[in-house]
Design an enzyme around this catalytic site. Sequence first.
Site, PDB file in Angstrom:
ATOM      1  N   ASP A   1       0.952  -1.175  -0.025  1.00 40.99           N
ATOM      2  CA  ASP A   1      -0.109   0.008   0.154  1.00 40.99           C
ATOM      3  C   ASP A   1       0.944   1.697   0.658  1.00 40.99           C
ATOM      4  O   ASP A   1       1.284   1.670   0.910  1.00 40.99           O
ATOM      5  CB  ASP A   1      -1.213  -0.042   0.893  1.00 40.99           C
ATOM      6  CG  ASP A   1      -2.130   0.892   1.353  1.00 40.99           C
ATOM      7  OD1 ASP A   1      -2.048   1.285  -0.119  1.00 40.99           O
ATOM      8  OD2 ASP A   1      -2.388   1.808   2.386  1.00 40.99           O
TER       9      ASP A   1
ATOM     10  N   THR B   1      -3.047   6.050  -4.549  1.00 37.02           N
ATOM     11  CA  THR B   1      -1.554   6.654  -3.617  1.00 37.02           C
ATOM     12  C   THR B   1      -0.673   6.311  -4.778  1.00 37.02           C
ATOM     13  O   THR B   1      -0.286   7.553  -5.135  1.00 37.02           O
ATOM     14  CB  THR B   1      -1.588   6.076  -2.672  1.00 37.02           C
ATOM     15  OG1 THR B   1      -2.008   4.423  -2.489  1.00 37.02           O
ATOM     16  CG2 THR B   1      -2.936   6.350  -1.722  1.00 37.02           C
ATOM     17  N   THR B   2      -0.265   5.245  -4.909  1.00 38.50           N
ATOM     18  CA  THR B   2       0.495   5.011  -5.408  1.00 38.50           C
ATOM     19  C   THR B   2       0.586   5.592  -6.774  1.00 38.50           C
ATOM     20  O   THR B   2       1.742   5.913  -7.433  1.00 38.50           O
ATOM     21  CB  THR B   2       1.043   3.492  -5.597  1.00 38.50           C
ATOM     22  OG1 THR B   2       0.269   2.951  -4.527  1.00 38.50           O
ATOM     23  CG2 THR B   2       2.746   2.964  -5.941  1.00 38.50           C
TER      24      THR B   2
ATOM     25  N   ASP C   1      -9.797   0.271   1.384  1.00 41.70           N
ATOM     26  CA  ASP C   1      -9.523   1.076  -0.292  1.00 41.70           C
ATOM     27  C   ASP C   1     -10.760   0.233  -0.862  1.00 41.70           C
ATOM     28  O   ASP C   1     -11.188   1.079  -0.907  1.00 41.70           O
ATOM     29  CB  ASP C   1      -8.415  -0.045  -1.056  1.00 41.70           C
ATOM     30  CG  ASP C   1      -6.807   1.273  -0.830  1.00 41.70           C
ATOM     31  OD1 ASP C   1      -6.894   1.231   0.139  1.00 41.70           O
ATOM     32  OD2 ASP C   1      -5.865   0.539  -1.260  1.00 41.70           O
TER      33      ASP C   1
HETATM   34  P1  ADP Z   1      -2.272   2.359  -6.147  1.00 41.40           P
HETATM   35  O1  ADP Z   1      -1.716   2.903  -4.757  1.00 41.40           O
HETATM   36  O2  ADP Z   1      -2.839   3.622  -6.960  1.00 41.40           O
HETATM   37  O3  ADP Z   1      -3.661   2.090  -6.362  1.00 41.40           O
HETATM   38  P2  ADP Z   1      -1.684   0.280  -7.094  1.00 41.40           P
HETATM   39  O4  ADP Z   1      -0.359  -1.102  -7.031  1.00 41.40           O
HETATM   40  O5  ADP Z   1      -3.148  -0.328  -6.186  1.00 41.40           O
HETATM   41  O6  ADP Z   1      -1.598   1.154  -6.890  1.00 41.40           O
HETATM   42  O7  ADP Z   1      -2.478  -0.553  -8.206  1.00 41.40           O
HETATM   43  C1  ADP Z   1      -3.480   0.362  -9.073  1.00 41.40           C
HETATM   44  C2  ADP Z   1      -3.613   0.330 -10.447  1.00 41.40           C
HETATM   45  O8  ADP Z   1      -2.838  -1.716 -10.673  1.00 41.40           O
HETATM   46  C3  ADP Z   1      -4.287   0.671 -11.238  1.00 41.40           C
HETATM   47  O9  ADP Z   1      -3.698   1.318 -12.467  1.00 41.40           O
HETATM   48  C4  ADP Z   1      -5.203  -0.865 -11.870  1.00 41.40           C
HETATM   49  O10 ADP Z   1      -5.575  -0.376 -13.090  1.00 41.40           O
HETATM   50  C5  ADP Z   1      -4.136  -1.297 -11.567  1.00 41.40           C
HETATM   51  N1  ADP Z   1      -4.681  -2.617 -11.795  1.00 41.40           N
HETATM   52  C6  ADP Z   1      -5.110  -3.465 -10.567  1.00 41.40           C
HETATM   53  N2  ADP Z   1      -5.508  -4.456 -11.215  1.00 41.40           N
HETATM   54  C7  ADP Z   1      -5.090  -5.010 -12.041  1.00 41.40           C
HETATM   55  C8  ADP Z   1      -4.808  -5.660 -13.346  1.00 41.40           C
HETATM   56  N3  ADP Z   1      -6.160  -7.311 -13.342  1.00 41.40           N
HETATM   57  N4  ADP Z   1      -5.184  -5.690 -14.888  1.00 41.40           N
HETATM   58  C9  ADP Z   1      -4.117  -4.779 -15.260  1.00 41.40           C
HETATM   59  N5  ADP Z   1      -4.205  -3.441 -14.731  1.00 41.40           N
HETATM   60  C10 ADP Z   1      -4.500  -3.642 -12.890  1.00 41.40           C
HETATM   61 MG    MG Z   2      -4.881   0.143  -5.421  1.00 46.88          MG
END
Ligand code: ADP
Ligand code: MG
Length: 541
Positions: free
Chosen positions: A62, A95-96, A392
């Site tokens: 996270d 957030t990331t 989240d």
């Molecule tokens: P954040 O803190 O920004 O939410 P995450 O590590 O949760 O970061 O990653 C979010 C990113 O991963 C988003 O761009 C989301 O669309 C992408 N994502 C989540 N699940 C999938 C998936 N199954 N295939 C491709 N991209 C995904």
């Molecule tokens: Mg996320």
Amino acid sequence: MLQGTPILVLKEGTERERGKGATANNIAAARAVADVVRTTLGPRGMDKMLVDGMGDITITNDGVTILKDIDVEHPAAKMLVEVAKTQDQQCGDGTTTAVVLAGELLKRSETLIEQNVHPTVITRGFQMAVQEARRLLESDIGTTVKATDESVLTDCAVTAMGSKGVGGSREELAKIVVKAVRKIAEVRGDKTVADVDQIKIEKRHGGTISDTELIEGIVLDKERGHPRMPSEVKDAKIALLNSALEIKKTEIESKINIKNPSQIQSFLDEEDKTFRRMVDAIKASGANVVVCQKGIDDVVLHYLAKEGIYAVKQVKESDLQKLARATGGKIVTGIKELSASDLGKAANVDERKVGEDDMTFVTGCSNPRSVSILIRGGTEHVTQEVERSLQDALKVVASVIEDGVVCPGGGATEMELAVKLRRWAGTVGGREQLAVEAYAQSLEAIPWALAENGGYDSINVLIELRSSHDGPHANKNVGVNLVDGKATDMWKLHVIEPLRVKRQALNSAAEVANMVLRIDDIIASKKSAPAPPGGGGGHDH
Ligand code: ADP
Ligand code: MG
């Protein structure tokens, strides 16, 4: 005569850095922070293990947890950490993304500054780009969905939990999340409001993640106060107290000024009478359950048990408030004022064994909008990460219910914006055009990082994505499929996110990048005076 003599405004020896040097230094620090979290982006992102001074560890994916916990010294780096916190408060997710984007914007700014584009021009260009990006989000990219569309809500929850270490239980957890948020959502005027703070989360390690359950009611992390109390109360009438059912120690000491032994006995009798009166007052109100925020004396517990009243003590204030809302009861301070109308109502109060501990379940509450999620998982680290991912997902589902607009994930939204903004940059003209182009380029950092973390060749993925978004058969929903590294329609893969998350990430990334860029002078300010002895507080330098 003064000519050539520098006018000293700052005291000699003040630490100071100005101009390009200051900007470069700030950018480097902010980028370093972005680099820390970039490898965690997306479902294939790696986890970070945080170790604190006591050797306690947190394992997480996270972004905001990582940034909150690591010690950053540099002021510009701190600004980036703030972005993550804001994003987390507003949306619970993204957030990331926001931090990676901010880092990328700063990286591209550096190149522009080297080409003698002034930071003011860059910030203006970024602002224009964000405005246009937001317009595009609303008009071209977002899709309106119904707040009752369970499958879309579940998809959003699954996507939000995608990157967290909740493994195969994602679907089950997503269903729990959707159910919980739909329970608490309410229509106010012409708006739907889903306040996820109403959902109580309890966690207990032991069992597996798939034992996590939704409870229609409130779960208290407390056992009943005495083994002879009933372990289950039907048709519960609950007294909610925020003062102790004890005699304050000081009261006793002041009275214990005793001259002969008979006085001791009368003192003890007096004490016993006081306890008895407390229990009588509770009984008189008609309560058969007592939930107390403070302590309850053993003697009182004993009397309560005798009366067949179920009691729990030392309940958290926030839990007491949730319970008041759930049961329609009123929190009472003075036991003497307790009356039947203050009591909360629930169909059932009972004690259940969860893992090693006993917990109190208050179910069938008079307010059907009260729910709890009881998280289970093998170890504490697991339940903690499950809690973070549920937080989240809860906020994500709430924002879809409230706004009713979603957009494709997997970098599709960022890619579409990049292509459209690059096209639009030509109409901007001037040097700002360069900044708009840099902004468009920066957005590609998201699909890039997703692909890279998935172990794919980012260059190839990006080329494929660009042509999917720009060619004659352009499809705005195409993002990275992390199973095979191919450009795929994200709606088909059910990778969907709330528009609110994207909008906020775009905003906050540009905001912080602009803030960092506008600084051209770093001056060490006067250290604050040391805290007065015993006063505590003050700044830690
Ligand atoms: P954040 O803190 O920004 O939410 P995450 O590590 O949760 O970061 O990653 C979010 C990113 O991963 C988003 O761009 C989301 O669309 C992408 N994502 C989540 N699940 C999938 C998936 N199954 N295939 C491709 N991209 C995904
Ligand atoms: Mg996320």
